[in-house]
Design an enzyme around this catalytic site. Structure first.
Site, PDB file in Angstrom:
ATOM      1  NE  ARG A  81       6.683   4.051   0.165  1.00 31.32           N
ATOM      2  CZ  ARG A  81       6.733   3.947  -0.991  1.00 31.32           C
ATOM      3  NH1 ARG A  81       7.034   2.753  -1.392  1.00 31.32           N
ATOM      4  NH2 ARG A  81       6.804   4.617  -1.630  1.00 31.32           N
ATOM      5  CG  HIS A  86       0.184  10.571   2.857  1.00 31.77           C
ATOM      6  ND1 HIS A  86       1.692  10.304   2.914  1.00 31.77           N
ATOM      7  CD2 HIS A  86      -0.443   9.548   1.969  1.00 31.77           C
ATOM      8  CE1 HIS A  86       1.992   9.245   3.218  1.00 31.77           C
ATOM      9  NE2 HIS A  86       1.411   8.539   2.175  1.00 31.77           N
ATOM     10  CE1 TYR A 126     -21.710   1.738   2.892  1.00 33.16           C
ATOM     11  CE2 TYR A 126     -19.863   0.414   2.416  1.00 33.16           C
ATOM     12  CZ  TYR A 126     -21.256   1.262   2.217  1.00 33.16           C
ATOM     13  OH  TYR A 126     -22.156   0.851   1.325  1.00 33.16           O
TER      14      TYR A 126
END
Length: 765
Positions: free
Chosen positions: A39, A85, A129
């Site tokens: 990570r 993931h 968006y």
């Protein structure tokens, strides 16, 4: 970090019982490894964290190359989560956004369409968006994926394969840098210029013995996307890169714009990393309209002074950043008569226009282990990674070429024996076996012949096959040379890196120009003063030099610690028991008419810390800092000055280690005497003691065997070394000089010799 091949801690448990401590130990270790490698930290090879690598791989699989039409970010995130993931969608989208921000990454890997946030901290628009596709430079990471260059591993549910690493053609870990906090470690890698880093790689490939100084001549420092200026000295930058950890001083870049009637304004066009226009405006607002601190009834003297200084020079400030200029902060002075240098110094010293940038070169190496590395180590390890990548690619291509040659050689049999091949096929019930037996073909060749179309038997096709066969054999020779001859491999590495420099290289944005930190100097009369310090940390100053210390008086229960003859323009340095240093101007010390003020009234002492030592001196005065464990280093007074009342960490101390009293050094004192608690004396050359302007732990000055500790430190000049003690119940001082003194001379880190003297309870005078 643990090795996956090592037995688990659970293997130590009995079959029927597992202690809570053993379970917690293994569970936490598993969690730590997961966070560190899965990570928070980037891989050295491709410079990517797992989520970033998976985003890039998923986008390539979706066909989102730089020339393709972008798709909604939500679609990319969905693909990444569903296939590779299985974590939160917002975390994956945040990683995607960061990879598209030109003000965050030096070389963005994703071309974002829509609102992807701003340097002022504005969030990106929702993923439904915005749209995304790969940038051209992402090819450096993805182009060679399908050529056997890296290992593929199963995804989280085993349904698909994903790359364990990407075949980076350049060290992206340095180009874009990285930031992350893991368990027990963190990384803060600054970005660098592509051309400089690539040229350093080329230089190392040609000469692997290249030292750090030669590399720094090519890569002088980081290159941030927002530009700005690095003002640290080249020696300090070199030390940071050599150790892999430290901080760099940075400041904004600006210009003066001339206005009508002699007026002018200062315009900031580039900001240091981590600083935004909004942040600078908020800092100025806090200075000009300060709030009373918690627990106080009125503004502090510092707040009132800063407010008065700012309002006396600054008339207005506004942020004109926009489409025409990424950064444009305008500062207007009170009048055109304001000194420009004083105006700039005020802004730099009171705001984040000048700041420190942390550097912590931690990454997961090609061996799978996280480690802090120097710049040279990173470049060397990456060139080895690239060489291995090219070898694997060459072997993959060679296997393909050999297979094609094998097929073409089978086809040549057809052209040389067309009638016989056709007859064999027509007359045989098992044509493949018949062909293999008649013409000594392999199964692969026979199968290819049987699948040939009739039109491929044309004469022109035969000529093409002959030409292709020759080309493939030439390619085979080149590939075998690459695999078998390291010089050929190195030449190809250099050629490919230079091609990438030509395709993607650009000019440096961050200026590297050493400069002194901006300090807002209050005009103080330069005069001689004597600073008096008590054992309990009460301070006062007295005009002039030459005062008799025996005449100094102190509060009941307090006593004399020391006095320092200096100038009113100098700084008083305070050393805390934690190794933290604090500073306060000598000019601000109370008068010697009373008992003075406690040092805690002038600095913000860290909780649990005690004041151990103090001194005042010229900024260039060199001091020897030592600890009871025998470690030490030299540092000038200026290195210990801090703009913050809370000071700064300067000396690294281990548990049970105490600070010795700092020793003032000058050119006439060529040696330093070190006396341990067991009366072992070592006299070392002062030139052997390392100078650390940035502080640290230092190096071993005298070797000590526990429980022996360093007891006293004294400089030694031409007059020799005074030894004080008692002889026949009378105090006496002997001078150790000449051959007697030279008997104790030794190299740094040696244990010295037992002090030979008739004096009882000897001390260094």
């Amino acid at each position: 970090m643990t090795d996956s091949n090592q037995p688990s801690l659970f293997d130590r448990a009995d079959d029927d019982a597992l202690t809570l401590g053993l379970y917690a130990e293994q569970a936490y270790l598993d969690y730590a490894v997961s966070v560190v490698k899965g990570r928070a930290l980037p891989e050295l090879g491709d410079g990517q964290k797992p989520v970033q690598r998976r985003i890039l791989f998923a986008m390539q699989a979706m066909g989102l190359q730089s020339g393709s039409r972008p798709v909604k970010s939500a679609r990319v995130v969905g693909d990444v989560l569903g296939k590779f993931h299985p974590h939160g969608d917002q975390a994956a989208y945040d990683a995607l956004v960061r990879m598209a921000q030109a003000f965050t990454l030096r070389y963005p890997l994703i071309d974002g369409q829509g609102n992807f946030g701003s340097r002022d901290g504005d969030n990106a628009a929702a993923m439904r968006y915005t749209e995304a596709r790969l940038t051209p430079i992402a090819r450096l990471l993805l182009d060679e994926l399908g050529e056997g260059t890296v290992d593929f591993v199963p995804n989280y549910d085993g349904s698909q394969l994903e790359p364990a690493s990407l075949p980076a053609r350049l060290p992206m870990v340095l180009l874009n840098g990285a930031s992350g906090i893991a368990v027990g470690m963190a990384t803060e890698m600054p970005p660098h210029n592509l051309t400089e880093v690539a040229q350093a790689c080329v230089a190392l490939i040609k000469d692997p013995t290249l030292d750090a100084a030669a590399i720094q001549a090519i890569v002088p420092g980081p290159d941030f996307p927002g530009g700005a200026q690095v003002i640290s000295e080249a020696e300090d930058i070199a030390q940071v890169y050599a150790s892999g950890r430290g901080s760099l001083k940075m400041r904004a870049r600006w210009q003066f714009e001339e206005m009508a009637r002699g007026q002018w304004q200062l315009v900031v066009t580039e900001l240091p990393p981590g600083t935004s226009g909004q942040k600078v405006l908020e800092e100025i607002e806090d200075i000009t309209n300060p709030k009373v601190k918690t627990g106080k009834k009125t503004l502090s003297p510092d707040q009132q002074q800063n407010k008065a200084q700012m309002l006396a020079l600054l008339d207005a400030v506004r942020d004109e950043s926009g489409k025409d200029a990424d950064v444009r902060l305008v500062f207007e002075p009170k009048s055109s008569r304001v000194e420009r240098d004083q105006f700039v110094t005020l802004l730099l010293s009171q705001t984040s226009l000048e700041t420190n940038v942390s550097v912590n070169l931690v990454c997961v190496g090609t061996d799978g282990r996280p480690k802090q590395k120097s710049l040279r180590d990173i470049l060397l390890e990456w060139t080895a990674f690239r060489a291995q990548t090219i070898l694997r690619r060459s072997q993959y291509r060679l296997d393909k070429v050999l297979d094609r040659i094998h097929v073409l050689e089978g086809r040549m049999v057809v052209y040389l024996n067309v009638d016989e091949v056709i007859q064999t096929i027509r007359e045989s019930d098992e044509p493949r076996q018949a062909l293999m037996a008649r013409f000594k073909l392999s199964e692969r060749q026979a199968e290819d012949i049987l699948e040939m179309r009739l039109r491929q038997l044309a004469r022109l096709e035969g000529i093409k096959i002959e030409q292709e066969l020759q080309d493939k054999k030439d390619e085979q020779v080149k590939l075998e040379e690459l695999i078998e001859k390291p010089p050929a491999l190195r030449r190809l590495m250099v050629k490919e890196i230079e091609a990438d420099i030509k395709a993607f290289g650009d000019a440096r944005r961050t200026v590297i120009e050493p400069a002194e930190r901006a300090v807002l100097a209050i005009k103080v009369t330069d005069e001689p003063v004597t600073v008096i310090v008590s054992q309990k940390g009460w301070l006062r100053s007295r005009q002039g030099h030459g005062h008799d210390a025996a005449q100094f008086t102190f509060k009941s229960g307090d006593a004399y610690y020391g006095h320092f003859e200096c100038r009113s323009t100098h700084q008083l340095i305070v050393l805390g028991s934690s190794g933290r240093v604090y500073s306060t101007p000598v000019a601000g010390l109370p008068s010697a008419r009373g008992d003075g003020s406690p040092v805690t009234a002038l600095i913000d002492l860290e909780p649990g810390t005690q004041v151990i030592h103090s001194f005042a001196a010229d900024a260039d005065q060199m001091w020897l800092i030592t600890t009871s464990a025998g470690f030490g280093f030299k540092a000038p007074t200026r290195a210990m000055v801090s703009r913050q009342k809370a000071g700064k960490q300067f000396i690294n101390l281990d548990a049970g280690e105490a600070l010795m009293r700092p020793i003032q050094l000058d050119a006439s004192q060529t040696h330093v005497a070190l006396l341990s608690s067991r009366q072992r004396l070592a006299v070392i050359d002062s030139e052997e003691i390392k100078k650390l302007a940035g502080g640290g732990k230092g190096t071993i000055l005298i070797g000590l065997d526990a429980p022996d500790q360093l007891n006293q430190v004294k400089p030694v000049g031409v007059a020799g070394l005074p030894i004080r003690g008692t002889y026949r119940n009378q105090e006496r001082t002997d001078i150790l000089a000449g051959a007697d003194l030279e008997a104790y001379f030794c190299k740094r880190a040696r244990k010295g010799k037992l002090l030979q003297t008739r004096l009882k309870q000897p001390e260094l005078g």
